[in-house]
Structures are given as C-alpha cells and as structure tokens.
Design a protein around this motif. Structure first.
Motif, PDB file in Angstrom:
ATOM      1  N   TYR A   1      16.704 -20.857 -14.579  1.00 19.75           N
ATOM      2  CA  TYR A   1      15.399 -20.565 -15.177  1.00 19.75           C
ATOM      3  C   TYR A   1      15.112 -21.529 -16.327  1.00 19.75           C
ATOM      4  CZ  TYR A   1      11.811 -18.024 -17.803  1.00 19.75           C
ATOM      5  OH  TYR A   1      10.678 -17.684 -18.485  1.00 19.75           O
ATOM      6  N   VAL A   2      16.078 -21.697 -17.205  1.00 22.68           N
ATOM      7  CA  VAL A   2      15.901 -22.574 -18.365  1.00 22.68           C
ATOM      8  C   VAL A   2      15.770 -24.031 -17.925  1.00 22.68           C
ATOM      9  CG1 VAL A   2      17.003 -23.431 -20.466  1.00 22.68           C
ATOM     10  CG2 VAL A   2      17.003 -20.985 -19.966  1.00 22.68           C
ATOM     11  N   VAL A   3      16.548 -24.450 -16.948  1.00 20.76           N
ATOM     12  CA  VAL A   3      16.463 -25.827 -16.454  1.00 20.76           C
ATOM     13  C   VAL A   3      15.080 -26.097 -15.862  1.00 20.76           C
ATOM     14  CG1 VAL A   3      17.373 -27.410 -14.703  1.00 20.76           C
ATOM     15  CG2 VAL A   3      18.934 -26.112 -16.131  1.00 20.76           C
ATOM     16  N   GLY A   4      14.434 -25.081 -15.300  1.00 20.12           N
ATOM     17  CA  GLY A   4      13.096 -25.229 -14.740  1.00 20.12           C
ATOM     18  C   GLY A   4      12.032 -25.549 -15.772  1.00 20.12           C
ATOM     19  N   TRP A   5      12.327 -25.276 -17.034  1.00 20.17           N
ATOM     20  CA  TRP A   5      11.380 -25.609 -18.095  1.00 20.17           C
ATOM     21  C   TRP A   5      11.188 -27.122 -18.214  1.00 20.17           C
ATOM     22  CZ3 TRP A   5      13.498 -22.222 -22.717  1.00 20.17           C
ATOM     23  CH2 TRP A   5      13.260 -20.872 -22.442  1.00 20.17           C
ATOM     24  N   ILE A   6      12.241 -27.869 -17.962  1.00 23.07           N
ATOM     25  CA  ILE A   6      12.192 -29.329 -18.164  1.00 23.07           C
ATOM     26  C   ILE A   6      11.156 -29.990 -17.259  1.00 23.07           C
ATOM     27  CG2 ILE A   6      13.528 -31.469 -18.049  1.00 23.07           C
ATOM     28  CD1 ILE A   6      15.986 -29.677 -18.875  1.00 23.07           C
ATOM     29  N   PRO A   7      11.218 -29.820 -15.942  1.00 21.01           N
ATOM     30  CA  PRO A   7      10.200 -30.472 -15.115  1.00 21.01           C
ATOM     31  C   PRO A   7       8.788 -29.942 -15.384  1.00 21.01           C
ATOM     32  CG  PRO A   7      11.610 -29.086 -13.756  1.00 21.01           C
ATOM     33  CD  PRO A   7      12.207 -29.119 -15.115  1.00 21.01           C
ATOM     34  N   SER A   8       8.671 -28.663 -15.715  1.00 19.31           N
ATOM     35  CA  SER A   8       7.362 -28.109 -16.033  1.00 19.31           C
ATOM     36  C   SER A   8       6.781 -28.769 -17.283  1.00 19.31           C
ATOM     37  CB  SER A   8       7.472 -26.601 -16.226  1.00 19.31           C
ATOM     38  OG  SER A   8       6.203 -26.026 -16.372  1.00 19.31           O
ATOM     39  N   ALA A   9       7.617 -28.942 -18.304  1.00 19.57           N
ATOM     40  CA  ALA A   9       7.170 -29.601 -19.535  1.00 19.57           C
ATOM     41  C   ALA A   9       6.837 -31.072 -19.273  1.00 19.57           C
ATOM     42  CB  ALA A   9       8.244 -29.484 -20.612  1.00 19.57           C
TER      43      ALA A   9
ATOM     44  N   LEU B   1      -4.944 -28.020 -21.707  1.00 17.99           N
ATOM     45  CA  LEU B   1      -3.782 -28.529 -20.975  1.00 17.99           C
ATOM     46  C   LEU B   1      -2.485 -27.976 -21.564  1.00 17.99           C
ATOM     47  CD1 LEU B   1      -4.674 -32.287 -20.350  1.00 17.99           C
ATOM     48  CD2 LEU B   1      -4.588 -30.452 -18.664  1.00 17.99           C
ATOM     49  N   PHE B   2      -2.388 -27.956 -22.889  1.00 18.53           N
ATOM     50  CA  PHE B   2      -1.178 -27.437 -23.534  1.00 18.53           C
ATOM     51  C   PHE B   2      -1.011 -25.936 -23.297  1.00 18.53           C
ATOM     52  CE2 PHE B   2      -1.335 -31.286 -26.371  1.00 18.53           C
ATOM     53  CZ  PHE B   2      -0.097 -31.781 -25.998  1.00 18.53           C
ATOM     54  N   LEU B   3      -2.107 -25.188 -23.376  1.00 21.22           N
ATOM     55  CA  LEU B   3      -2.022 -23.747 -23.134  1.00 21.22           C
ATOM     56  C   LEU B   3      -1.619 -23.459 -21.683  1.00 21.22           C
ATOM     57  CD1 LEU B   3      -5.142 -22.449 -25.095  1.00 21.22           C
ATOM     58  CD2 LEU B   3      -2.731 -22.104 -25.671  1.00 21.22           C
ATOM     59  N   MET B   4      -2.213 -24.186 -20.760  1.00 17.70           N
ATOM     60  CA  MET B   4      -1.850 -24.021 -19.359  1.00 17.70           C
ATOM     61  C   MET B   4      -0.378 -24.395 -19.156  1.00 17.70           C
ATOM     62  SD  MET B   4      -3.432 -25.950 -16.039  1.00 17.70           S
ATOM     63  CE  MET B   4      -2.828 -27.526 -16.626  1.00 17.70           C
ATOM     64  N   GLY B   5       0.037 -25.494 -19.776  1.00 23.35           N
ATOM     65  CA  GLY B   5       1.427 -25.921 -19.675  1.00 23.35           C
ATOM     66  C   GLY B   5       2.391 -24.905 -20.251  1.00 23.35           C
ATOM     67  N   ALA B   6       2.008 -24.272 -21.359  1.00 19.88           N
ATOM     68  CA  ALA B   6       2.870 -23.244 -21.960  1.00 19.88           C
ATOM     69  C   ALA B   6       2.998 -22.038 -21.031  1.00 19.88           C
ATOM     70  CB  ALA B   6       2.300 -22.813 -23.309  1.00 19.88           C
ATOM     71  N   GLY B   7       1.896 -21.669 -20.411  1.00 12.47           N
ATOM     72  CA  GLY B   7       1.957 -20.567 -19.458  1.00 12.47           C
ATOM     73  C   GLY B   7       2.830 -20.902 -18.263  1.00 12.47           C
ATOM     74  N   PHE B   8       2.690 -22.105 -17.758  1.00 21.37           N
ATOM     75  CA  PHE B   8       3.506 -22.533 -16.621  1.00 21.37           C
ATOM     76  C   PHE B   8       4.972 -22.693 -17.007  1.00 21.37           C
ATOM     77  CE2 PHE B   8      -0.364 -24.579 -14.421  1.00 21.37           C
ATOM     78  CZ  PHE B   8      -0.619 -23.413 -13.723  1.00 21.37           C
TER      79      PHE B   8
ATOM     80  N   SER C   1       8.769 -21.196 -15.173  1.00 16.50           N
ATOM     81  CA  SER C   1       9.889 -22.052 -14.787  1.00 16.50           C
ATOM     82  C   SER C   1       9.570 -22.887 -13.547  1.00 16.50           C
ATOM     83  CB  SER C   1      11.153 -21.213 -14.605  1.00 16.50           C
ATOM     84  OG  SER C   1      12.283 -22.026 -14.429  1.00 16.50           O
ATOM     85  N   TRP C   2      10.359 -22.778 -12.508  1.00 13.89           N
ATOM     86  CA  TRP C   2      10.196 -23.619 -11.316  1.00 13.89           C
ATOM     87  C   TRP C   2       8.878 -23.338 -10.606  1.00 13.89           C
ATOM     88  CZ3 TRP C   2      12.851 -27.838 -10.750  1.00 13.89           C
ATOM     89  CH2 TRP C   2      14.102 -27.928 -11.363  1.00 13.89           C
ATOM     90  N   MET C   3       8.476 -22.090 -10.553  1.00 14.24           N
ATOM     91  CA  MET C   3       7.190 -21.765  -9.930  1.00 14.24           C
ATOM     92  C   MET C   3       6.051 -22.368 -10.758  1.00 14.24           C
ATOM     93  SD  MET C   3       6.070 -20.439  -7.272  1.00 14.24           S
ATOM     94  CE  MET C   3       6.594 -18.934  -6.519  1.00 14.24           C
ATOM     95  N   GLY C   4       6.194 -22.326 -12.063  1.00 15.42           N
ATOM     96  CA  GLY C   4       5.209 -22.951 -12.948  1.00 15.42           C
ATOM     97  C   GLY C   4       5.154 -24.452 -12.746  1.00 15.42           C
ATOM     98  N   PHE C   5       6.312 -25.054 -12.538  1.00 18.56           N
ATOM     99  CA  PHE C   5       6.361 -26.496 -12.249  1.00 18.56           C
ATOM    100  C   PHE C   5       5.535 -26.811 -11.004  1.00 18.56           C
ATOM    101  CE2 PHE C   5       8.591 -29.571  -9.452  1.00 18.56           C
ATOM    102  CZ  PHE C   5       8.238 -30.736 -10.115  1.00 18.56           C
ATOM    103  N   LEU C   6       5.707 -26.024  -9.957  1.00 15.42           N
ATOM    104  CA  LEU C   6       4.951 -26.260  -8.721  1.00 15.42           C
ATOM    105  C   LEU C   6       3.449 -26.075  -8.940  1.00 15.42           C
ATOM    106  CD1 LEU C   6       7.263 -24.567  -6.078  1.00 15.42           C
ATOM    107  CD2 LEU C   6       6.934 -27.013  -6.486  1.00 15.42           C
TER     108      LEU C   6
END
Length: 136
Positions: free
Chosen positions: A9-17, A76-83, A87-92
């Motif tokens: 879950y935490v690793v999924g934050w990286i590609p999303s960010a 964009l930042f707010l959407m990115g924070a939500g995504f 995690s990974w689903m947010g990245f997609l």
C-alpha cells in the motif's frame, strides 16, 4: 501477511505521486511555451483569454489568467492527494486522467485553436476575431 499488504500500500504512493508531479510539470511546461503565450497575447487584443481549467475562451480581466492557472494546479494537487490514498488503484485512475487530459479528452475547439495562427503569429484584432469565428 498484514505487513506485506501495508508495505504494498505504501509503495503504491510513489507511482501515484510521480504521476501527479508529471501532471503538474506538463501543465507548467505547456503554459510557458511561446505558442501558449502568443495565444494569450492575441486573445487579449480582443478582450479575451484562454482558461486552461475550462479549456475555453472567456472575457479578459486583470489577473484572471494567474488565478486560473493557480486554481488548476491546486485542483491537480487535491486530485493527486486523493489518489495517493488509493495507492495502486489511485495510480491507475491518475494515469487515466493524465492520458485523457493530454490526448483523449481534448475538444475539437481546443485543437482548432491550438493549431491555428493564434499560436504561431502575432495577429491584429480583426484577424483574431476571424480565426475565432472559424473555430466555433
């Protein structure tokens, strides 16, 4: 098993960010291009401005462009924070939004405007009005 899931879950934050950063970077790059600046200058000659957040032309007022660009990046930042929390689903989802905004969901009007002489030549007010009439 729980620690592995938490780590994934935490690793999924990286590609999303990274995708959020890419969206902001691409937006900043776009609004600093000479063609975008020329578009804004040409539109201001007839009292109009291109609003990036709405992908449309609106009446010009002092400081409107800066407020619009700031609001667009804030969104964009707010959407990115939500995504990010997805995690990974947010990245997609974030990746789908990125692809859509930059290629799939570009209106015909926006394509016509950005392919017209408004972005390549310094025009007079009458020429700007004529091109805008063609683009509608």
């Amino acid at each position: 098993m729980a620690p592995e899931l938490a780590a994934a879950y935490v690793v999924g934050w990286i590609p999303s960010a990274i995708v959020t950063g890419l969206q902001v970077g691409l937006h900043r790059k776009k609004v600093k291009t000479p063609s975008y600046r020329l578009l804004q200058n040409n539109l201001q000659k007839v009292g109009l401005i291109w609003r990036e957040s709405r992908s449309d032309i609106e009446p010009y007022s002092e400081g409107k462009e800066e407020r619009d660009l700031h609001a667009y990046e804030k969104n964009l930042f707010l959407m990115g924070a939500g995504f990010l929390f997805l995690s990974w689903m947010g990245f997609l989802f974030n990746l789908i939004v990125l692809i859509s905004v930059h290629s799939l969901a570009v209106s015909r009007k926006e394509r016509k405007i950005f392919e017209s002489d408004l972005t390549s030549k310094d025009l007079g007010a009458d020429e700007v009005r004529a091109i805008l009439k063609e683009c509608e």
